[in-house]
Design a protein around this motif. Structure first.
Motif, PDB file in Angstrom:
ATOM      1  N   ALA A   1       0.843  -1.208   0.000  1.00  0.00           N
ATOM      2  CA  ALA A   1       0.000   0.000   0.000  1.00  0.00           C
ATOM      3  C   ALA A   1       0.871   1.247   0.000  1.00  0.00           C
ATOM      4  CB  ALA A   1      -0.927  -0.009   1.218  1.00  0.00           C
ATOM      5  N   GLY A   2       1.971   1.193  -0.736  1.00  0.00           N
ATOM      6  CA  GLY A   2       2.867   2.351  -0.807  1.00  0.00           C
ATOM      7  C   GLY A   2       2.413   3.340  -1.858  1.00  0.00           C
ATOM      8  N   THR A   3       3.370   4.088  -2.390  1.00  0.00           N
ATOM      9  CA  THR A   3       3.074   5.119  -3.389  1.00  0.00           C
ATOM     10  C   THR A   3       2.198   4.558  -4.504  1.00  0.00           C
ATOM     11  OG1 THR A   3       5.285   5.920  -2.960  1.00  0.00           O
ATOM     12  CG2 THR A   3       4.195   6.810  -4.900  1.00  0.00           C
TER      13      THR A   3
ATOM     14  N   GLU B   1      -0.829  -5.667   3.193  1.00  0.00           N
ATOM     15  CA  GLU B   1       0.465  -5.097   3.617  1.00  0.00           C
ATOM     16  C   GLU B   1       1.170  -6.029   4.599  1.00  0.00           C
ATOM     17  OE1 GLU B   1       2.875  -3.057   3.677  1.00  0.00           O
ATOM     18  OE2 GLU B   1       2.372  -1.544   2.175  1.00  0.00           O
ATOM     19  N   VAL B   2       2.421  -5.662   4.908  1.00  0.00           N
ATOM     20  CA  VAL B   2       3.188  -6.497   5.837  1.00  0.00           C
ATOM     21  C   VAL B   2       2.812  -6.260   7.291  1.00  0.00           C
ATOM     22  CG1 VAL B   2       5.312  -7.207   4.692  1.00  0.00           C
ATOM     23  CG2 VAL B   2       5.061  -4.837   5.418  1.00  0.00           C
ATOM     24  N   ASN B   3       2.448  -5.031   7.625  1.00  0.00           N
ATOM     25  CA  ASN B   3       2.044  -4.780   9.018  1.00  0.00           C
ATOM     26  C   ASN B   3       0.967  -3.702   9.073  1.00  0.00           C
ATOM     27  OD1 ASN B   3       3.304  -2.130   9.091  1.00  0.00           O
ATOM     28  ND2 ASN B   3       5.250  -3.247   9.114  1.00  0.00           N
TER      29      ASN B   3
ATOM     30  N   PHE C   1       8.395  -3.487  -2.769  1.00  0.00           N
ATOM     31  CA  PHE C   1       9.679  -2.869  -3.121  1.00  0.00           C
ATOM     32  C   PHE C   1      10.266  -3.488  -4.393  1.00  0.00           C
ATOM     33  CE2 PHE C   1       9.905  -2.605   1.722  1.00  0.00           C
ATOM     34  CZ  PHE C   1       9.373  -1.319   1.754  1.00  0.00           C
ATOM     35  N   GLU C   2      11.030  -2.666  -5.102  1.00  0.00           N
ATOM     36  CA  GLU C   2      11.620  -3.115  -6.378  1.00  0.00           C
ATOM     37  C   GLU C   2      12.868  -3.965  -6.110  1.00  0.00           C
ATOM     38  OE1 GLU C   2      10.316  -2.970  -9.217  1.00  0.00           O
ATOM     39  OE2 GLU C   2      11.694  -2.453 -10.831  1.00  0.00           O
ATOM     40  N   GLU C   3      12.668  -5.134  -5.553  1.00  0.00           N
ATOM     41  CA  GLU C   3      13.791  -6.015  -5.255  1.00  0.00           C
ATOM     42  C   GLU C   3      13.400  -7.425  -5.613  1.00  0.00           C
ATOM     43  OE1 GLU C   3      15.503  -4.505  -1.209  1.00  0.00           O
ATOM     44  OE2 GLU C   3      16.077  -6.627  -1.509  1.00  0.00           O
TER      45      GLU C   3
ATOM     46  N   LYS D   1       9.509 -13.796  -3.018  1.00  0.00           N
ATOM     47  CA  LYS D   1       8.725 -14.265  -1.859  1.00  0.00           C
ATOM     48  C   LYS D   1       7.235 -14.083  -2.104  1.00  0.00           C
ATOM     49  CE  LYS D   1       9.603 -12.848   2.360  1.00  0.00           C
ATOM     50  NZ  LYS D   1      10.194 -11.946   3.355  1.00  0.00           N
ATOM     51  N   VAL D   2       6.894 -12.909  -2.624  1.00  0.00           N
ATOM     52  CA  VAL D   2       5.476 -12.601  -2.838  1.00  0.00           C
ATOM     53  C   VAL D   2       4.873 -13.539  -3.891  1.00  0.00           C
ATOM     54  CG1 VAL D   2       3.871 -10.845  -3.715  1.00  0.00           C
ATOM     55  CG2 VAL D   2       5.664 -10.195  -2.105  1.00  0.00           C
ATOM     56  N   PHE D   3       5.577 -13.740  -5.001  1.00  0.00           N
ATOM     57  CA  PHE D   3       4.999 -14.561  -6.077  1.00  0.00           C
ATOM     58  C   PHE D   3       4.921 -16.040  -5.692  1.00  0.00           C
ATOM     59  CE2 PHE D   3       4.810 -10.800  -8.473  1.00  0.00           C
ATOM     60  CZ  PHE D   3       3.823 -11.027  -9.415  1.00  0.00           C
TER      61      PHE D   3
ATOM     62  N   HIS E   1       2.490  -2.178 -15.576  1.00  0.00           N
ATOM     63  CA  HIS E   1       3.351  -1.080 -15.120  1.00  0.00           C
ATOM     64  C   HIS E   1       2.574   0.229 -15.140  1.00  0.00           C
ATOM     65  CE1 HIS E   1       7.107   1.576 -15.843  1.00  0.00           C
ATOM     66  NE2 HIS E   1       6.793   1.536 -14.573  1.00  0.00           N
ATOM     67  N   PHE E   2       2.100   0.617 -13.951  1.00  0.00           N
ATOM     68  CA  PHE E   2       1.369   1.880 -13.813  1.00  0.00           C
ATOM     69  C   PHE E   2       2.385   3.010 -13.675  1.00  0.00           C
ATOM     70  CE2 PHE E   2      -3.110   0.686 -12.993  1.00  0.00           C
ATOM     71  CZ  PHE E   2      -2.983  -0.692 -12.839  1.00  0.00           C
ATOM     72  N   PHE E   3       1.913   4.213 -13.875  1.00  0.00           N
ATOM     73  CA  PHE E   3       2.775   5.385 -13.734  1.00  0.00           C
ATOM     74  C   PHE E   3       2.268   6.234 -12.584  1.00  0.00           C
ATOM     75  CE2 PHE E   3       5.731   5.117 -17.259  1.00  0.00           C
ATOM     76  CZ  PHE E   3       5.268   3.923 -17.793  1.00  0.00           C
TER      77      PHE E   3
HETATM   78  P1  NAI Z   1       6.832   2.041  -1.847  1.00  0.00           P
HETATM   79  O1  NAI Z   1       8.104   1.873  -1.108  1.00  0.00           O
HETATM   80  O2  NAI Z   1       6.136   3.366  -1.784  1.00  0.00           O
HETATM   81  O3  NAI Z   1       5.768   0.967  -1.371  1.00  0.00           O
HETATM   82  C1  NAI Z   1       6.034  -0.395  -1.267  1.00  0.00           C
HETATM   83  C2  NAI Z   1       5.101  -0.972  -0.222  1.00  0.00           C
HETATM   84  O4  NAI Z   1       5.196  -2.379  -0.248  1.00  0.00           O
HETATM   85  C3  NAI Z   1       5.445  -0.536   1.207  1.00  0.00           C
HETATM   86  O5  NAI Z   1       4.298   0.033   1.790  1.00  0.00           O
HETATM   87  C4  NAI Z   1       5.848  -1.843   1.899  1.00  0.00           C
HETATM   88  O6  NAI Z   1       5.435  -1.890   3.236  1.00  0.00           O
HETATM   89  C5  NAI Z   1       5.107  -2.856   1.055  1.00  0.00           C
HETATM   90  N1  NAI Z   1       5.713  -4.172   1.108  1.00  0.00           N
HETATM   91  C6  NAI Z   1       7.028  -4.490   1.053  1.00  0.00           C
HETATM   92  N2  NAI Z   1       7.169  -5.831   1.081  1.00  0.00           N
HETATM   93  C7  NAI Z   1       5.939  -6.369   1.161  1.00  0.00           C
HETATM   94  C8  NAI Z   1       5.441  -7.672   1.216  1.00  0.00           C
HETATM   95  N3  NAI Z   1       6.262  -8.700   1.225  1.00  0.00           N
HETATM   96  N4  NAI Z   1       4.115  -7.839   1.293  1.00  0.00           N
HETATM   97  C9  NAI Z   1       3.275  -6.792   1.299  1.00  0.00           C
HETATM   98  N5  NAI Z   1       3.694  -5.530   1.242  1.00  0.00           N
HETATM   99  C10 NAI Z   1       5.004  -5.302   1.167  1.00  0.00           C
HETATM  100  O7  NAI Z   1       7.144   1.624  -3.335  1.00  0.00           O
HETATM  101  P2  NAI Z   1       6.410   2.101  -4.659  1.00  0.00           P
HETATM  102  O8  NAI Z   1       7.031   3.342  -5.134  1.00  0.00           O
HETATM  103  O9  NAI Z   1       4.945   2.056  -4.446  1.00  0.00           O
HETATM  104  O10 NAI Z   1       6.853   0.953  -5.662  1.00  0.00           O
HETATM  105  C11 NAI Z   1       6.232  -0.310  -5.681  1.00  0.00           C
HETATM  106  C12 NAI Z   1       6.550  -0.978  -6.992  1.00  0.00           C
HETATM  107  O11 NAI Z   1       6.055  -0.167  -8.039  1.00  0.00           O
HETATM  108  C13 NAI Z   1       8.024  -1.184  -7.282  1.00  0.00           C
HETATM  109  O12 NAI Z   1       8.182  -2.386  -7.978  1.00  0.00           O
HETATM  110  C14 NAI Z   1       8.367   0.008  -8.161  1.00  0.00           C
HETATM  111  O13 NAI Z   1       9.462  -0.228  -9.003  1.00  0.00           O
HETATM  112  C15 NAI Z   1       7.098   0.125  -8.966  1.00  0.00           C
HETATM  113  N6  NAI Z   1       6.850   1.430  -9.542  1.00  0.00           N
HETATM  114  C16 NAI Z   1       7.064   2.572  -8.842  1.00  0.00           C
HETATM  115  C17 NAI Z   1       6.814   3.807  -9.419  1.00  0.00           C
HETATM  116  C18 NAI Z   1       7.015   5.074  -8.646  1.00  0.00           C
HETATM  117  O14 NAI Z   1       7.020   6.154  -9.272  1.00  0.00           O
HETATM  118  N7  NAI Z   1       7.165   5.032  -7.343  1.00  0.00           N
HETATM  119  C19 NAI Z   1       6.317   3.925 -10.805  1.00  0.00           C
HETATM  120  C20 NAI Z   1       6.038   2.665 -11.426  1.00  0.00           C
HETATM  121  C21 NAI Z   1       6.330   1.466 -10.814  1.00  0.00           C
END
Ligand code: NAI
Ligand code: 3HC
Length: 693
Positions: A300-302, A322-324, A380-382, A388-390, A429-431
């Motif tokens: 539930a991040g960005t 989410e994780v917590n 996270f982009e890792e 793990k998630v998939f 891939h959303f923007f």
């Molecule tokens: P973010 O850091 O804002 O949010 C990631 C969220 O995932 C965090 O709230 C974290 O608690 C949660 N999370 C981490 N591990 C988890 C798990 N195992 N289970 C459930 N939740 C978990 O990251 P953001 O920016 O939203 O990016 C997410 C993905 O979207 C990445 O793959 C990124 O590359 C991609 N993306 C990001 C863009 C951006 O502008 N921020 C644009 C397009 C894609």
């Protein structure tokens, strides 16, 4: 002949029949023209009715014919309308579903018009960089009033027919069976003379000067790089100040000039490009789709919050995992705040607010999402975390669920390999912000099922996104190209530019934001993280370290109050940063580069051609299906100036041989290897071809 003819109760019915929208191409015009001649020659016919078959009255002139001799081939739209107007029997238009552009102009040339409620009435030519060219600017003000007409013409937006009931546009609104009602109407007026003509209506419009001054100021400010909107104002003013014939000449001259402009060609390219993007050659339209009635989002991040909003906005219930609890509460609070802002600004009713907020629910348990029809991972982009998630999704999700990843760079095939159902895995891939940006890159893995692909494409449409298919590679289409753009921007800093000069040059070219302002908005840490992975995997790639130096200082952009620029609290305006500028100049010294004056055209060429060259590789590798897909991605996801039609269209308008020559010039400079033109670019240039053919 794309129009049928039959006589019913002494009324000749001409039905345009050119699916899907009865575009007024040459065959359709001929069909109307011949039908009219036949009707006028038949003494048993008392009146003529013109309507459209299928899902439109008419969507207007056939845009594909523009800039070809077919547009003017007789009978052209002007001749058809003139013949209708001059007919000695009444001609009635029976309008339904869609009456746009030339379609509405055709109706305005008729003596009478009846309409079904719910029809979309528009003169949308301005959206194609044009103005109505078959009398629309002269006739519409005569029937709906100058103000309403001007508004319709400069915005191009549709108005529902029932909203125009009571104006002279419609003589009768017909509920129920339109054809029966229209034939009855034609019977009623069949003997009435003289036949009314819109052109004969006199416009009485006091306060003309003040009105058009305000109109020009408003329209001019919004039109920016496009000439058409102000020309629309000129034509409507001509309708007020000149005779009908003089006004028609003003309209025609302006139309003919606009149709030749690059801006109009760019917008038409966008129109067709958007529709072409929906087509996947090896996935037939009839491929069965999976139902999508519920969704889940992981993270539930960005991005996760914004993605969830898309589903809720389309009425699809969505669970966010989410994780917590803390991360979940934070994410859902942001979503709620976004909706509250829309509510406050009046963009959302309380009812819609409640409905949408109610459709998004949070959870910490995979058990709650296992029955979703689609799940989109946005963690996270890792790769380790994605794995793990998939693996977990593979274990818990119901059979047939679509497993999607929002990764912006990672290998979808590897991600699919973490599951036993790679056919169900796809990239979405959303923007950012995901609830606002229209682009959705849909990443087709090597094993992605065709039904999964077509379902995701139609889901894109349902959530009001433009879906564009990409193959798998690092960064997919958009971000793979932007890497090269970013590399050039970095080299420019090393060689003599400061961020504000680069940004200004790109913004003057028409970009919504230059690369450094964009970095500060999106977060410089995002690119930093990607570079660490990417250049560890590809150590041979040379890139400027300035962006890394910036991030090492914690200057991630607006979110940290400092990036390439300084920011004041609560103010998004960028202020040039002495500290950053010194850092850049020192860096040049450290790496032994003598700084020089760099011109704005050089900045633009280097950044834009870097995009074009990478896209040429992307096309040759089949990662992008067609050049217009690349343009759509850049126009809708990266702020590329709309009036330039996207990087590939722009390169085509510059001329590919010129692009190659410019690249050869830069090949003699620093990092000359970068400028090796892609073989596809060289080939097209040599053959005198373009990317978009
Ligand atoms: P973010 O850091 O804002 O949010 C990631 C969220 O995932 C965090 O709230 C974290 O608690 C949660 N999370 C981490 N591990 C988890 C798990 N195992 N289970 C459930 N939740 C978990 O990251 P953001 O920016 O939203 O990016 C997410 C993905 O979207 C990445 O793959 C990124 O590359 C991609 N993306 C990001 C863009 C951006 O502008 N921020 C644009 C397009 C894609
Ligand atoms: N000319 C040629 N093709 C057209 C067309 C037109 N005016 N309008 C739509 N099409 C084609 C689309 O390219 C698409 O083709 P495809 O199936 O091969 O991809 C197909 O018709 C269906 O279009 P949509 O997917 O957009 O269908 P929708 O049902 O969603 O929308 C519509 C229908 C509202 C009519 C929408 O297509 C639209 O807005 N069309 C453009 C209307 C327009 O701009 N008209 C003005 C033309 S210029 C003019 O009239 C000049 C005159 O003033 C002289």
């Amino acid at each position: 002949m794309s129009a049928s003819y039959e006589v019913k109760e002494s009324v000749a019915v001409i039905t345009m029949n050119n699916p899907p929208v009865n575009g007024l191409g040459h065959a359709t015009r001929s069909g109307i023209f011949d039908g009219l001649k036949k009707a006028l020659a038949d003494s048993a016919v008392k009146a003529v009715l013109i309507t459209g078959a299928g899902k439109a009255f008419s969507g207007g002139a056939d845009i594909k014919e523009f800039n070809t001799p077919k547009t003017f081939a007789e009978p052209n739209l002007h001749s058809v309308i003139a013949a209708i107007e001059a007919a000695d029997k009444p001609v009635v238009a029976a309008v339904h579903s869609v009456a746009m552009g030339g379609g509405l102009e055709l109706a305005l040339g008729c003596h009478y018009r009846v309409a079904a409620p719910g029809a979309q009435i528009a003169l949308p030519e301005v959206k194609l960089g044009l103005l109505p060219g078959a009398g629309g600017t002269q006739r519409l003000p005569r029937v709906v009033g100058v103000e309403t007409a001007l508004n319709m013409i400069v915005t191009g937006n549709p108005t529902p027919s029932e909203k125009l009931a009571g104006t002279k546009l419609f003589d009768r609104m017909i509920e129920g069976d339109l054809m029966a009602g229209a034939i009855a109407f034609a019977g009623e007026i069949a003997e009435k003379r003289p036949l009314p003509k819109v052109r004969d209506i006199r416009i009485n419009f006091p306060n003309r000067e003040a009105f058009f001054k305000v109109a020009r100021d408003t329209v001019g400010a919004a039109a920016k790089h496009f000439p058409a909107p102000l020309k629309c104002v000129d034509c409507v003013e001509a309708a007020v100040t000149m005779t009908f014939e003089e006004g028609m000449k003003v309209e025609r001259d302006n139309f003919l000039a606009l149709v030749q402009t690059t801006e109009s060609k760019a917008l038409r390219h966008y129109f067709f490009g958007e529709r072409a993007a929906a087509k996947i050659p090896d996935v037939p339209g009839e491929t069965p789709k999976r139902p999508i009635k519920s969704a889940a989002v992981i993270g539930a991040g960005t991005m996760g919050g914004g993605i969830a909003m898309n589903f809720a906005n389309a009425g699809i219930p969505v669970m966010v995992l989410e994780v917590n609890q803390e991360a979940l509460d934070k994410g859902l609070a942001t979503v709620r705040k976004n909706y509250e802002n829309s509510l406050k600004k009046g963009r959302l009713t309380q009812e819609k607010f409640d409905q949408r907020v109610g459709l998004i629910r949070g959870t910490l348990s995979y058990d709650d999402i296992k029955n979703a029809d689609i799940v989109i991972e946005a963690v996270f982009e890792e790769m380790g975390i994605k794995e793990k998630v998939f693996r977990k999704l593979d274990e818990v999700m119901k059979p047939g669920a679509i497993l999607a990843s929002n990764t912006s760079t990672l290998d979808i095939n590897r991600i699919a390999g973490f599951t036993k159902r790679p056919q169900d895995v796809i990239g979405t891939h959303f923007f950012s912000p995901a609830n606002v940006m229209r682009l959705l890159e849909i990443v087709r893995g090597a094993k992605t099922g065709k039904d999964v692909l077509t379902t995701t494409m139609s889901l894109a449409k349902k959530i009001k996104k433009i879906g564009v298919v990409s193959g798998v590679c690092d960064g997919f289409i958009g971000n793979r190209m932007i890497e090269q753009y970013g590399r050039q921007a970095g080299f420019l800093l090393e060689e003599g530019c400061l961020p504000e000069q680069v940004d200004r040059a790109m913004e003057n070219f028409g970009f919504a934001m230059g690369p450094f302002r964009m970095g500060d908005l999106a977060g410089n840490d995002v690119g930093w993280y990607i570079r660490k992975r990417r250049y560890a995997e590809r150590p041979d790639v040379i890139y400027s370290k300035t962006a890394d130096l910036l991030c090492e200082r914690g200057r991630f952009g607006q979110k940290t109050g400092a990036g390439w620029y300084d920011y004041k609290p609560g103010d998004r305006k960028p202020y040039p940063s002495q500290l950053v500028n010194d850092m850049i100049i020192n860096h040049s010294r450290e790496i032994g580069v003598e700084r020089r004056e760099i011109s704005d055209p050089e900045i633009v060429e280097r950044l834009v051609y870097a995009l074009v060259n990478e896209a040429a590789y992307i096309l040759a590798e089949g990662i992008a299906q067609r050049a217009s897909d690349v343009d759509i991605i850049y126009l809708t996801g990266y702020g590329f100036p709309m009036h330039r039609g996207g990087p590939m269209f722009y390169a085509d308008t510059v001329g590919l041989p010129h692009v190659v020559t410019a690249m050869e010039k830069y090949a003699g400079g620093r990092h000359g290897k970068f400028w090796k033109p892609a073989p596809l670019l060289v080939k097209l240039a040599a053959e005198g071809k373009t990317f978009n053919e």
